[in-house]
Design a protein around this motif. Structure first.
Motif, PDB file in Angstrom:
ATOM      1  N   GLU A  12      20.951  69.803  27.396  1.00 43.93           N
ATOM      2  CA  GLU A  12      20.873  68.446  28.259  1.00 43.93           C
ATOM      3  C   GLU A  12      22.217  67.509  28.372  1.00 43.93           C
ATOM      4  O   GLU A  12      22.292  67.008  29.374  1.00 43.93           O
ATOM      5  N   SER A  13      23.118  67.926  27.442  1.00 43.66           N
ATOM      6  CA  SER A  13      24.405  67.021  27.675  1.00 43.66           C
ATOM      7  C   SER A  13      25.399  67.728  26.936  1.00 43.66           C
ATOM      8  O   SER A  13      25.282  68.702  26.047  1.00 43.66           O
ATOM      9  N   TRP A  14      26.637  67.727  27.438  1.00 48.61           N
ATOM     10  CA  TRP A  14      27.770  68.133  26.467  1.00 48.61           C
ATOM     11  C   TRP A  14      29.016  67.492  26.840  1.00 48.61           C
ATOM     12  O   TRP A  14      29.175  66.851  27.858  1.00 48.61           O
ATOM     13  N   THR A  15      29.971  67.628  25.777  1.00 44.22           N
ATOM     14  CA  THR A  15      30.963  66.868  25.953  1.00 44.22           C
ATOM     15  C   THR A  15      32.128  67.797  25.768  1.00 44.22           C
ATOM     16  O   THR A  15      32.326  68.670  24.644  1.00 44.22           O
ATOM     17  N   GLY A  16      33.245  67.728  26.508  1.00 44.95           N
ATOM     18  CA  GLY A  16      34.371  68.764  26.361  1.00 44.95           C
ATOM     19  C   GLY A  16      35.409  67.992  25.759  1.00 44.95           C
ATOM     20  O   GLY A  16      35.876  66.696  26.087  1.00 44.95           O
ATOM     21  N   LYS A  17      36.283  68.519  25.219  1.00 42.57           N
ATOM     22  CA  LYS A  17      37.530  68.219  24.587  1.00 42.57           C
ATOM     23  C   LYS A  17      38.824  69.183  24.700  1.00 42.57           C
ATOM     24  O   LYS A  17      38.537  70.270  24.115  1.00 42.57           O
ATOM     25  N   VAL A  18      39.834  68.866  25.234  1.00 42.85           N
ATOM     26  CA  VAL A  18      40.971  69.563  25.405  1.00 42.85           C
ATOM     27  C   VAL A  18      42.147  68.803  24.949  1.00 42.85           C
ATOM     28  O   VAL A  18      42.491  67.791  25.504  1.00 42.85           O
ATOM     29  N   LYS A  19      42.761  69.607  23.953  1.00 36.31           N
ATOM     30  CA  LYS A  19      43.964  68.820  23.133  1.00 36.31           C
ATOM     31  C   LYS A  19      45.284  69.741  23.367  1.00 36.31           C
ATOM     32  O   LYS A  19      45.330  70.763  22.644  1.00 36.31           O
ATOM     33  N   PHE A  20      46.141  69.137  24.213  1.00 32.24           N
ATOM     34  CA  PHE A  20      47.446  69.871  24.239  1.00 32.24           C
ATOM     35  C   PHE A  20      48.664  68.771  24.580  1.00 32.24           C
ATOM     36  O   PHE A  20      49.396  69.204  25.422  1.00 32.24           O
ATOM     37  N   GLY A  21      48.376  67.660  23.763  1.00 29.91           N
ATOM     38  CA  GLY A  21      49.524  66.768  23.640  1.00 29.91           C
ATOM     39  C   GLY A  21      49.550  65.889  24.940  1.00 29.91           C
ATOM     40  O   GLY A  21      50.908  65.215  25.313  1.00 29.91           O
ATOM     41  N   VAL A  22      48.693  65.653  25.808  1.00 28.36           N
ATOM     42  CA  VAL A  22      48.474  64.937  27.001  1.00 28.36           C
ATOM     43  C   VAL A  22      49.059  63.382  26.484  1.00 28.36           C
ATOM     44  O   VAL A  22      49.483  62.623  27.371  1.00 28.36           O
ATOM     45  N   ASN A  23      48.671  62.947  25.473  1.00 29.10           N
ATOM     46  CA  ASN A  23      48.870  61.672  24.961  1.00 29.10           C
ATOM     47  C   ASN A  23      50.544  61.515  24.372  1.00 29.10           C
ATOM     48  O   ASN A  23      50.739  60.495  23.817  1.00 29.10           O
ATOM     49  N   GLU A  24      51.057  62.616  24.432  1.00 27.02           N
ATOM     50  CA  GLU A  24      52.624  62.514  24.010  1.00 27.02           C
ATOM     51  C   GLU A  24      53.471  62.376  24.962  1.00 27.02           C
ATOM     52  O   GLU A  24      53.266  62.661  26.391  1.00 27.02           O
TER      53      GLU A  24
END
Length: 201
Positions: free
Chosen positions: A157-169
């Motif tokens: 019904e719903s999904w959340t994706g997370k992609v962590k590759f240093g975008v906040n650095e």
């Protein structure tokens, strides 16, 4: 999601996770409210997740009633040591990854045709070289096995994706990480470096 800069709602992420993730994690609440997480092989047709199992036991008892469930698919990438960017400070140590947290309702599949399609999708995912007779509800070879196996459907019904590759650095830090990954050269490091490079475009 608290860290919105890591959020991803691109349908391609769901498809990549479903195709590449070998083990997914089904989250259920037991009758007394205790969380239970079950590792599973699975396949997705569009955004419906299928898996198989016995037509008995606690998992079956929970799912036959149309249980609410979550399903986590995670693709691990490289571990990043702290000393690449902070020689004396432990805090920068981290792990890069892609993940999809899907939520919906789980039910038991009764229709033999749908069972066959789900099981054939599992075969195509885990044995892509083929070398088996395709699973088909009209094939007498598979009629008895299809009736005897449990196949379960998570209607997402719903999904959340997370992609962590240093975008906040800062870019400077990301370039240091790319250099460190290329120099270290472990099996996942090149793929991780390429993902970080995409954040610089």
């Amino acid at each position: 999601m608290r860290r919105q800069e890591l959020a991803c709602d691109d349908p391609a992420l769901f498809r990549e996770a479903a195709d590449r993730c070998e083990v997914g994690y089904l989250g259920l609440a037991t009758a007394d409210g205790t969380p239970r997480v079950v590792p599973l092989n699975f396949a997705a047709l569009d955004t419906t997740i299928y898996f198989h199992g016995a037509l008995a036991g606690e998992k079956y008892d929970l799912l036959r009633g149309g249980a609410r469930a979550s399903f986590l698919m995670a693709l691990p990438y490289s571990l990043i040591p702290s000393y690449w960017t902070a020689p004396q400070h432990a805090c920068p140590a981290t792990h890069y990854f892609k993940s999809v947290d899907a939520r919906g309702r789980c039910t038991v599949v009764e229709d033999l045709g749908e069972k066959a399609r789900a099981l054939q999708a599992l075969m195509l995912k885990y044995q892509p070289e083929g070398r088996h007779r395709p699973i088909d509800a009209d094939d007498p070879t598979y009629l008895k096995p299809l009736r005897g196996v449990g196949v379960f459907r998570l209607a997402v019904e719903s999904w959340t994706g997370k992609v962590k590759f240093g975008v906040n650095e800062p870019e400077r830090i990301r370039r240091l990480l790319i250099a460190g990954l290329r120099e270290r050269g472990r099996p996942l490091d090149l793929a991780t470096a390429l993902e970080i490079e995409r954040t610089l475009d």
